[in-house]
Design a protein around this motif. Structure first.
Motif, PDB file in Angstrom:
ATOM      1  N   MET A 177      13.909  31.079  29.411  1.00 35.61           N
ATOM      2  CA  MET A 177      14.882  30.492  30.293  1.00 35.61           C
ATOM      3  C   MET A 177      15.914  31.553  30.669  1.00 35.61           C
ATOM      4  N   ALA A 178      16.275  31.581  31.939  1.00 32.60           N
ATOM      5  CA  ALA A 178      17.244  32.564  32.434  1.00 32.60           C
ATOM      6  C   ALA A 178      18.646  32.208  31.950  1.00 32.60           C
ATOM      7  N   PRO A 179      19.459  33.230  31.710  1.00 28.64           N
ATOM      8  CA  PRO A 179      20.830  32.942  31.268  1.00 28.64           C
ATOM      9  C   PRO A 179      21.628  32.276  32.396  1.00 28.64           C
ATOM     10  N   ILE A 180      22.593  31.471  31.997  1.00 32.02           N
ATOM     11  CA  ILE A 180      23.466  30.817  32.975  1.00 32.02           C
ATOM     12  C   ILE A 180      24.436  31.867  33.502  1.00 32.02           C
ATOM     13  N   PRO A 181      24.536  32.008  34.838  1.00 29.95           N
ATOM     14  CA  PRO A 181      25.450  33.013  35.386  1.00 29.95           C
ATOM     15  C   PRO A 181      26.898  32.702  35.017  1.00 29.95           C
ATOM     16  N   LYS A 182      27.630  33.732  34.732  1.00 25.39           N
ATOM     17  CA  LYS A 182      29.033  33.584  34.370  1.00 25.39           C
ATOM     18  C   LYS A 182      29.885  33.955  35.583  1.00 25.39           C
ATOM     19  N   PRO A 183      30.754  33.047  36.056  1.00 28.53           N
ATOM     20  CA  PRO A 183      31.570  33.392  37.216  1.00 28.53           C
ATOM     21  C   PRO A 183      32.511  34.550  36.902  1.00 28.53           C
ATOM     22  N   SER A 184      32.791  35.345  37.931  1.00 26.82           N
ATOM     23  CA  SER A 184      33.709  36.459  37.726  1.00 26.82           C
ATOM     24  C   SER A 184      35.120  35.920  37.507  1.00 26.82           C
ATOM     25  N   ALA A 185      35.882  36.638  36.753  1.00 23.90           N
ATOM     26  CA  ALA A 185      37.246  36.209  36.440  1.00 23.90           C
ATOM     27  C   ALA A 185      38.148  36.379  37.658  1.00 23.90           C
ATOM     28  N   GLU A 186      39.105  35.486  37.769  1.00 21.73           N
ATOM     29  CA  GLU A 186      40.095  35.605  38.839  1.00 21.73           C
ATOM     30  C   GLU A 186      41.219  36.505  38.380  1.00 21.73           C
ATOM     31  N   PRO A 187      41.770  37.279  39.298  1.00 24.17           N
ATOM     32  CA  PRO A 187      42.924  38.105  38.941  1.00 24.17           C
ATOM     33  C   PRO A 187      44.101  37.228  38.512  1.00 24.17           C
ATOM     34  N   GLN A 188      44.901  37.720  37.611  1.00 25.50           N
ATOM     35  CA  GLN A 188      46.120  37.026  37.200  1.00 25.50           C
ATOM     36  C   GLN A 188      47.207  37.389  38.209  1.00 25.50           C
ATOM     37  N   ASP A 189      47.177  36.689  39.333  1.00 26.67           N
ATOM     38  CA  ASP A 189      47.997  37.038  40.480  1.00 26.67           C
ATOM     39  C   ASP A 189      48.426  35.742  41.157  1.00 26.67           C
ATOM     40  N   SER A 190      49.676  35.605  41.499  1.00 30.58           N
ATOM     41  CA  SER A 190      50.171  34.388  42.138  1.00 30.58           C
ATOM     42  C   SER A 190      50.017  34.479  43.658  1.00 30.58           C
ATOM     43  N   PRO A 191      49.363  33.501  44.278  1.00 29.24           N
ATOM     44  CA  PRO A 191      49.234  33.504  45.732  1.00 29.24           C
ATOM     45  C   PRO A 191      50.589  33.508  46.446  1.00 29.24           C
ATOM     46  N   ASP A 192      51.607  32.963  45.819  1.00 30.26           N
ATOM     47  CA  ASP A 192      52.930  32.912  46.451  1.00 30.26           C
ATOM     48  C   ASP A 192      53.490  34.291  46.781  1.00 30.26           C
ATOM     49  N   THR A 193      53.050  35.322  46.075  1.00 29.63           N
ATOM     50  CA  THR A 193      53.582  36.676  46.317  1.00 29.63           C
ATOM     51  C   THR A 193      53.124  37.254  47.653  1.00 29.63           C
ATOM     52  N   TYR A 194      52.152  36.616  48.308  1.00 28.12           N
ATOM     53  CA  TYR A 194      51.626  37.115  49.575  1.00 28.12           C
ATOM     54  C   TYR A 194      52.313  36.497  50.791  1.00 28.12           C
ATOM     55  N   VAL A 195      52.993  35.379  50.591  1.00 31.08           N
ATOM     56  CA  VAL A 195      53.633  34.685  51.706  1.00 31.08           C
ATOM     57  C   VAL A 195      54.720  35.565  52.316  1.00 31.08           C
ATOM     58  N   GLY A 196      54.665  35.709  53.639  1.00 32.27           N
ATOM     59  CA  GLY A 196      55.632  36.524  54.367  1.00 32.27           C
ATOM     60  C   GLY A 196      55.168  37.934  54.649  1.00 32.27           C
ATOM     61  N   LEU A 197      54.113  38.380  53.981  1.00 29.19           N
ATOM     62  CA  LEU A 197      53.598  39.734  54.200  1.00 29.19           C
ATOM     63  C   LEU A 197      52.783  39.810  55.482  1.00 29.19           C
ATOM     64  N   ASP A 198      52.714  41.001  56.050  1.00 29.85           N
ATOM     65  CA  ASP A 198      51.806  41.275  57.154  1.00 29.85           C
ATOM     66  C   ASP A 198      50.387  40.988  56.671  1.00 29.85           C
ATOM     67  N   ALA A 199      49.581  40.337  57.499  1.00 28.28           N
ATOM     68  CA  ALA A 199      48.248  39.895  57.069  1.00 28.28           C
ATOM     69  C   ALA A 199      47.369  41.049  56.592  1.00 28.28           C
ATOM     70  N   ASP A 200      47.387  42.177  57.299  1.00 28.52           N
ATOM     71  CA  ASP A 200      46.553  43.316  56.888  1.00 28.52           C
ATOM     72  C   ASP A 200      47.017  43.894  55.554  1.00 28.52           C
ATOM     73  N   ALA A 201      48.319  44.019  55.383  1.00 26.86           N
ATOM     74  CA  ALA A 201      48.861  44.545  54.122  1.00 26.86           C
ATOM     75  C   ALA A 201      48.558  43.583  52.974  1.00 26.86           C
ATOM     76  N   ALA A 202      48.646  42.288  53.237  1.00 29.30           N
ATOM     77  CA  ALA A 202      48.353  41.290  52.204  1.00 29.30           C
ATOM     78  C   ALA A 202      46.894  41.373  51.776  1.00 29.30           C
ATOM     79  N   GLU A 203      45.987  41.545  52.737  1.00 29.75           N
ATOM     80  CA  GLU A 203      44.562  41.654  52.392  1.00 29.75           C
ATOM     81  C   GLU A 203      44.304  42.901  51.556  1.00 29.75           C
ATOM     82  N   ARG A 204      44.887  44.029  51.942  1.00 27.60           N
ATOM     83  CA  ARG A 204      44.716  45.265  51.156  1.00 27.60           C
ATOM     84  C   ARG A 204      45.226  45.068  49.732  1.00 27.60           C
TER      85      ARG A 204
END
Length: 71
Positions: A1-28
């Protein structure tokens, strides 16, 4: 039986820190901080509601992030 895939971990980062930033800078910054997928959406976009680990969503208004959320 194949192993169950493990989802990748999410960064410990708050989405609120991106609000107000330029969209390109926020994506980078999000990619530098480890988000595997970054999705920029116009206000009122119709999207599916499935939760994807490692994805950061931005609502972009006039070139700036107006809202950000995980999944």
């Amino acid at each position: 039986m194949a192993p169950i895939p493990k989802p990748s971990a999410e960064p410990q980062d708050s989405p609120d820190t991106y609000v107000g930033l330029d969209a390109d800078a926020a994506e980078r910054r999000a990619r530098e901080r480890g988000w595997s997928t970054v999705r920029a959406l116009p206000p009122g976009a119709i999207i599916t509601m499935e939760y994807r680990m490692g994805r950061l969503n931005f609502e972009v208004r006039d070139g700036r992030v107006a809202r950000a959320w995980k999944g």
